[in-house]
Design a protein around this motif. Structure first.
Motif, PDB file in Angstrom:
ATOM      1  N   GLY A 312       0.761  -1.137  -0.004  1.00 42.01           N
ATOM      2  CA  GLY A 312       0.022   0.127   0.034  1.00 42.01           C
ATOM      3  C   GLY A 312       0.829   1.245   0.003  1.00 42.01           C
ATOM      4  O   GLY A 312       0.590   2.261  -0.670  1.00 42.01           O
ATOM      5  N   ASN A 313       1.913   1.280   0.751  1.00 44.66           N
ATOM      6  CA  ASN A 313       2.903   2.254   0.894  1.00 44.66           C
ATOM      7  C   ASN A 313       3.539   2.527  -0.544  1.00 44.66           C
ATOM      8  O   ASN A 313       3.536   3.842  -1.045  1.00 44.66           O
ATOM      9  CB  ASN A 313       3.906   2.296   1.749  1.00 44.66           C
ATOM     10  N   ALA A 314       3.754   1.638  -1.343  1.00 49.97           N
ATOM     11  CA  ALA A 314       4.266   1.642  -2.758  1.00 49.97           C
ATOM     12  C   ALA A 314       3.135   2.086  -3.737  1.00 49.97           C
ATOM     13  O   ALA A 314       3.469   2.879  -4.612  1.00 49.97           O
ATOM     14  CB  ALA A 314       4.958   0.109  -3.076  1.00 49.97           C
ATOM     15  N   ALA A 315       1.910   1.793  -3.172  1.00 50.33           N
ATOM     16  CA  ALA A 315       0.868   2.228  -4.520  1.00 50.33           C
ATOM     17  C   ALA A 315       0.461   3.557  -4.436  1.00 50.33           C
ATOM     18  O   ALA A 315       0.483   4.317  -5.464  1.00 50.33           O
ATOM     19  CB  ALA A 315      -0.545   1.652  -3.765  1.00 50.33           C
ATOM     20  N   TYR A 329      -5.007   3.532   2.532  1.00 52.11           N
ATOM     21  CA  TYR A 329      -4.830   3.027   3.939  1.00 52.11           C
ATOM     22  C   TYR A 329      -6.420   2.457   4.252  1.00 52.11           C
ATOM     23  O   TYR A 329      -6.757   1.300   4.987  1.00 52.11           O
ATOM     24  CB  TYR A 329      -4.514   3.845   4.972  1.00 52.11           C
ATOM     25  N   ALA A 330      -7.523   3.484   3.793  1.00 49.43           N
ATOM     26  CA  ALA A 330      -8.854   2.722   4.141  1.00 49.43           C
ATOM     27  C   ALA A 330      -9.100   1.561   3.361  1.00 49.43           C
ATOM     28  O   ALA A 330      -9.892   0.715   3.808  1.00 49.43           O
ATOM     29  CB  ALA A 330      -9.624   3.970   3.533  1.00 49.43           C
ATOM     30  N   ALA A 333      -7.376  -1.162   5.176  1.00 49.84           N
ATOM     31  CA  ALA A 333      -8.244  -1.500   6.528  1.00 49.84           C
ATOM     32  C   ALA A 333      -9.697  -2.242   6.052  1.00 49.84           C
ATOM     33  O   ALA A 333     -10.038  -3.104   6.758  1.00 49.84           O
ATOM     34  CB  ALA A 333      -8.542  -0.066   7.055  1.00 49.84           C
ATOM     35  N   MET A 334      -9.966  -2.009   5.079  1.00 51.12           N
ATOM     36  CA  MET A 334     -11.275  -2.692   4.545  1.00 51.12           C
ATOM     37  C   MET A 334     -10.862  -4.325   4.301  1.00 51.12           C
ATOM     38  O   MET A 334     -11.741  -4.975   4.902  1.00 51.12           O
ATOM     39  CB  MET A 334     -11.884  -2.218   3.296  1.00 51.12           C
ATOM     40  N   ILE A 335      -9.872  -4.675   3.767  1.00 50.35           N
ATOM     41  CA  ILE A 335      -9.428  -5.835   3.720  1.00 50.35           C
ATOM     42  C   ILE A 335      -9.131  -6.376   4.988  1.00 50.35           C
ATOM     43  O   ILE A 335      -9.671  -7.604   4.967  1.00 50.35           O
ATOM     44  CB  ILE A 335      -7.912  -6.095   2.712  1.00 50.35           C
ATOM     45  N   TYR A 336      -8.306  -6.085   5.752  1.00 51.54           N
ATOM     46  CA  TYR A 336      -8.109  -6.453   7.232  1.00 51.54           C
ATOM     47  C   TYR A 336      -9.406  -6.700   7.765  1.00 51.54           C
ATOM     48  O   TYR A 336      -9.952  -7.671   8.314  1.00 51.54           O
ATOM     49  CB  TYR A 336      -7.360  -5.620   8.189  1.00 51.54           C
ATOM     50  N   PHE A 337     -10.318  -5.780   7.494  1.00 51.81           N
ATOM     51  CA  PHE A 337     -11.801  -5.797   8.142  1.00 51.81           C
ATOM     52  C   PHE A 337     -12.468  -7.330   7.727  1.00 51.81           C
ATOM     53  O   PHE A 337     -13.084  -8.007   8.533  1.00 51.81           O
ATOM     54  CB  PHE A 337     -12.634  -4.664   8.044  1.00 51.81           C
TER      55      PHE A 337
END
Length: 359
Positions: A312-315, A329-330, A333-337
């Motif tokens: 994500g940082n590279a994206a 990051y949102a 976070a949704m993937i983790y959720f």
């Protein structure tokens, strides 16, 4: 003569709502103010995330600068980096199929028909093998892709799966050793478990990734990824061992004594009587430990791995999308959720299932 007691009619939902939130004038004012704040925040969030957002990647970053909402164009343009990291572009279908394999393996593990030691071991063993073959290749007509090229969601899932696959059997061994009747075995095992649990995971990962190679000969060092997985599995096993031991303590002592009186061997008592009941008692806590372990995979970014957070940082790391870090990051976070919430709800289902004595 039998007396029939008629229960008073249950209050409706509207009456219950009034009783809970509008019982007094002050309570009504607080409830209305709270509702207004919630509605306002929900509207602002929806307006930013949906109504005023930009979803099309064809306009590039310039279209996002002109909009007042979220710039989901960065996800449409850079989703491959987030999901697959540095994995070769033409082979990313293998990484996607490997992720599907992990999801299928997890779903099968949640089905009660697979809740036996052999079936669970078979599901996880075959699933991990298929995942590894797809990711690394080198045979079956698949081109070789080294671990240094792995990244994104696939690397996160690989670390999670291998941590659980190695850590869970190790946890059972530690739990059995800790309840040994030989004091020097039980106390030494307890010292190891408590020692590992007293350390933060990041220090263990750093030790296995950076410090351990200085103390080992060259032939024993191995790849840094596998050293990190071993450190993560050790940390997982220390906590899971206490969960399993707690499940064992919930089994009545008389059952094991009866098995001993019948002449059953130690391994038969453990595998046929103690462990099945202990694992059933420990299932909700075990699901919770899986949830924690999945979230803790993000810590490997500290020791230089290109997992989903680093991807994500590279994206958004290029100059064109540098402003869209909130959206990236949102999305992560949704993937983790999705993964964590699914496991959490499954844990709640297990608690309800066991509370009514179903098997």
């Amino acid at each position: 003569m039998e007396m029939v007691v008629v229960a008073p009619p249950a209050s409706g939902k509207l009456d219950d709502l009034k009783r809970r939130f509008f019982a007094t004038p002050l309570q009504a004012v607080i409830s209305l103010l709270s509702l207004s704040v919630i509605v306002f925040l929900v509207w602002k969030l929806l307006n930013w995330a949906v109504f005023s957002a930009v979803f099309d990647a064809s306009g590039g970053a310039d279209a996002c600068h002109a909009a007042s909402g979220a710039c989901w164009s960065v996800i449409a343009a850079r989703w491959r980096i987030i999901f697959f990291g540095l994995y070769p572009y033409e082979e990313q279908w293998r990484s996607a199929l490997a992720c599907v394999t992990v999801v299928a393996m997890t779903v099968l593990s949640c089905i009660p028909a697979f809740w036996t030691g052999r079936r669970i071991a078979l599901v996880w063993g075959v699933g991990a093998a298929v995942f590894y073959v797809l990711m690394k290749g080198g045979f079956l007509g698949l081109s070789f892709v080294g671990e240094e090229m792995w990244g994104g969601l696939a690397l996160t899932l690989f670390i999670f799966v291998t941590t659980c696959l190695i850590g869970f059997p190790l946890a059972i061994c530690l739990a059995l050793l800790r309840r040994s009747e030989l004091p020097w075995i039980s106390r030494t095992t307890g010292l190891i478990i408590d020692g590992v649990r007293s350390l933060p995971l990041i220090s263990i990962l750093f030790t296995f990734a950076i410090v351990l190679p200085f103390a080992l000969p060259q032939w024993l060092q191995g790849d840094k990824l596998y050293r990190v997985i071993l450190g993560s599995a050790l940390f997982f096993s220390a906590y899971q061992a206490e969960i399993v031991r707690g499940g064992m303590q919930g089994v009545p002592r008389g059952q094991e004594e009866a098995a001993m009186a019948l002449g059953l061997s130690y391994w038969h008592r453990i595998s046929r009587i103690l462990l099945p009941q202990a694992m059933r008692n420990a299932l909700p806590a075990t699901i919770n430990q899986f949830v924690i372990s999945f979230k803790e995979t993000s810590l490997v970014v500290i020791v230089g791995f290109f997992e989903i957070l680093a991807s994500g940082n590279a994206a958004y790391g290029t100059g064109e999308w540098r402003f869209a870090y909130v959206e990236v990051y949102a999305f992560i976070a949704m993937i983790y959720f999705v993964f964590v919430f699914s496991l959490s709800r499954y844990g709640a289902f297990l608690e309800r299932r066991m509370s009514v004595g179903e098997r």
